[in-house]
Design a protein around this motif. Structure first.
Motif, short mmCIF file in Angstrom:
data_model
loop_
_atom_site.label_atom_id
_atom_site.label_comp_id
_atom_site.label_asym_id
_atom_site.label_seq_id
_atom_site.Cartn_x
_atom_site.Cartn_y
_atom_site.Cartn_z
N LYS A 113 -2.80 -3.76 8.61
CA LYS A 113 -3.01 -2.40 8.12
C LYS A 113 -2.56 -1.36 9.16
CE LYS A 113 -6.40 0.79 6.36
NZ LYS A 113 -7.65 1.38 6.70
N GLU A 114 -2.97 -1.53 10.40
CA GLU A 114 -2.61 -0.56 11.44
C GLU A 114 -1.09 -0.50 11.63
OE1 GLU A 114 -3.44 -0.08 16.17
OE2 GLU A 114 -5.14 -0.73 14.93
N HIS A 115 -0.44 -1.64 11.61
CA HIS A 115 1.02 -1.70 11.75
C HIS A 115 1.70 -0.98 10.58
CE1 HIS A 115 4.97 -3.32 12.75
NE2 HIS A 115 5.08 -3.72 11.50
N CYS A 116 1.23 -1.25 9.36
CA CYS A 116 1.79 -0.59 8.16
C CYS A 116 1.65 0.93 8.27
CB CYS A 116 1.11 -1.08 6.89
SG CYS A 116 1.48 -2.79 6.44
N GLU A 117 0.46 1.39 8.65
CA GLU A 117 0.22 2.82 8.76
C GLU A 117 1.09 3.45 9.84
OE1 GLU A 117 -4.04 3.14 9.11
OE2 GLU A 117 -4.29 3.09 6.92
N LYS A 118 1.27 2.77 10.96
CA LYS A 118 2.13 3.29 12.03
C LYS A 118 3.57 3.43 11.53
CE LYS A 118 3.82 2.21 16.65
NZ LYS A 118 3.94 1.18 17.67
N ASN A 119 4.06 2.42 10.84
CA ASN A 119 5.43 2.49 10.30
C ASN A 119 5.58 3.64 9.32
OD1 ASN A 119 6.34 0.34 11.80
ND2 ASN A 119 6.18 -1.14 10.13
N TRP A 120 4.62 3.80 8.41
CA TRP A 120 4.72 4.88 7.43
C TRP A 120 4.62 6.25 8.10
CZ3 TRP A 120 7.23 4.81 3.30
CH2 TRP A 120 7.33 3.66 2.53
N ARG A 121 3.82 6.37 9.15
CA ARG A 121 3.75 7.66 9.87
C ARG A 121 5.12 8.01 10.45
NH1 ARG A 121 -1.07 5.64 11.86
NH2 ARG A 121 -2.81 6.42 10.65
N MET A 122 5.80 7.01 11.03
CA MET A 122 7.15 7.26 11.57
C MET A 122 8.11 7.70 10.47
SD MET A 122 8.03 4.49 14.57
CE MET A 122 8.09 3.11 13.45
N VAL A 123 8.08 7.00 9.34
CA VAL A 123 8.97 7.32 8.23
C VAL A 123 8.67 8.73 7.70
CG1 VAL A 123 9.57 6.74 5.84
CG2 VAL A 123 9.39 4.94 7.56
N LEU A 124 7.39 9.01 7.47
CA LEU A 124 7.02 10.32 6.91
C LEU A 124 7.27 11.45 7.89
CD1 LEU A 124 3.83 9.49 4.82
CD2 LEU A 124 6.23 9.52 4.12
N ASP A 125 7.09 11.20 9.18
CA ASP A 125 7.43 12.22 10.18
C ASP A 125 8.92 12.54 10.14
OD1 ASP A 125 4.81 12.49 11.03
OD2 ASP A 125 5.07 11.29 12.85
N THR A 137 3.88 20.45 -0.21
CA THR A 137 3.75 19.17 -0.88
C THR A 137 2.91 18.24 -0.02
OG1 THR A 137 5.90 19.39 -1.96
CG2 THR A 137 4.99 17.16 -1.80
N VAL A 138 1.91 17.65 -0.63
CA VAL A 138 1.15 16.60 0.04
C VAL A 138 1.67 15.27 -0.50
CG1 VAL A 138 -1.12 15.58 0.44
CG2 VAL A 138 -0.88 18.07 0.28
N LEU A 139 2.20 14.46 0.40
CA LEU A 139 2.75 13.16 0.05
C LEU A 139 1.83 12.09 0.64
CD1 LEU A 139 4.91 11.12 -0.87
CD2 LEU A 139 6.17 11.66 1.23
N THR A 140 1.35 11.21 -0.22
CA THR A 140 0.49 10.11 0.21
C THR A 140 1.17 8.80 -0.14
OG1 THR A 140 -1.49 11.43 -0.13
CG2 THR A 140 -1.78 9.03 0.00
N VAL A 141 1.29 7.93 0.85
CA VAL A 141 1.87 6.61 0.64
C VAL A 141 0.77 5.58 0.82
CG1 VAL A 141 3.56 4.91 1.44
CG2 VAL A 141 4.14 7.35 1.45
N ARG A 142 0.69 4.67 -0.14
CA ARG A 142 -0.29 3.59 -0.09
C ARG A 142 0.48 2.28 -0.16
NH1 ARG A 142 -5.76 2.16 -2.32
NH2 ARG A 142 -5.49 0.05 -3.11
N GLN A 143 0.18 1.36 0.77
CA GLN A 143 0.84 0.06 0.78
C GLN A 143 -0.22 -1.03 0.86
OE1 GLN A 143 3.82 -0.58 3.82
NE2 GLN A 143 3.97 -2.75 3.38
N ASP A 144 -0.17 -1.95 -0.10
CA ASP A 144 -1.05 -3.11 -0.01
C ASP A 144 -0.63 -3.93 1.19
OD1 ASP A 144 -2.15 -2.33 -2.41
OD2 ASP A 144 -0.99 -3.75 -3.62
#
Length: 139
Positions: free
Chosen positions: A116-128, A103-110
């Motif tokens: 942007k960098e902070h949002c992406e870092k947080n989502w990487r932690m969650v998805l990991d 499964t490829v899961l992609t999360v997009r957050q406005d």
């Protein structure tokens, strides 16, 4: 501007979907957050918990719920300095697709350019955390 993070998980879409939508599974990888919603478009959604000793209640509204494909919702972060007004809600969309049994899961957050960098870092932690949970077979 939007933050985009993708991850490939060695599990079928149905399994990953369960981990995205079942509150007891979300709590295990999403920093202990308790999610409350019925997942029906238009329904409220709440995220409650404690982070670094502070109690929080984030909230939003379910926009889309397409089983095994897409989940989208509005989100307001109670830790932000922004008041709880419609213009301060962000759209978060989770798209799932099957690829060779994975499964490829992609999360997009406005989010604002500056965050942007902070949002992406947080989502990487969650998805990991989600990936580790699914890979380990923990439910």
């Amino acid at each position: 501007m939007a933050a985009n993070v993708s991850i490939t998980i060695k599990a079928p879409v149905t399994t990953v979907w369960e981990h995205l939508t079942r509150p007891e599974l979300i709590k295990k990888y999403f920093f202990g957050t308790q999610v409350e919603t019925d997942w029906k478009p238009g329904s409220p959604i709440y995220w409650r918990g404690t982070w670094e000793g502070k109690t929080y209640e984030d909230k939003g509204k379910v926009l889309e719920f397409q089983p095994h494909q897409r989940l989208s919702y509005l989100y307001w972060n109670s830790f932000s300095s922004q008041p709880d007004l419609p213009e301060n809600y962000q759209t978060i969309t989770c798209d799932l697709r099957s690829e060779k049994g994975n499964t490829v899961l992609t999360v997009r957050q406005d989010c604002e350019d500056s965050k942007k960098e902070h949002c992406e870092k947080n989502w990487r932690m969650v998805l990991d955390g989600l990936k580790k949970q699914v890979d380990s077979g923990r439910t």
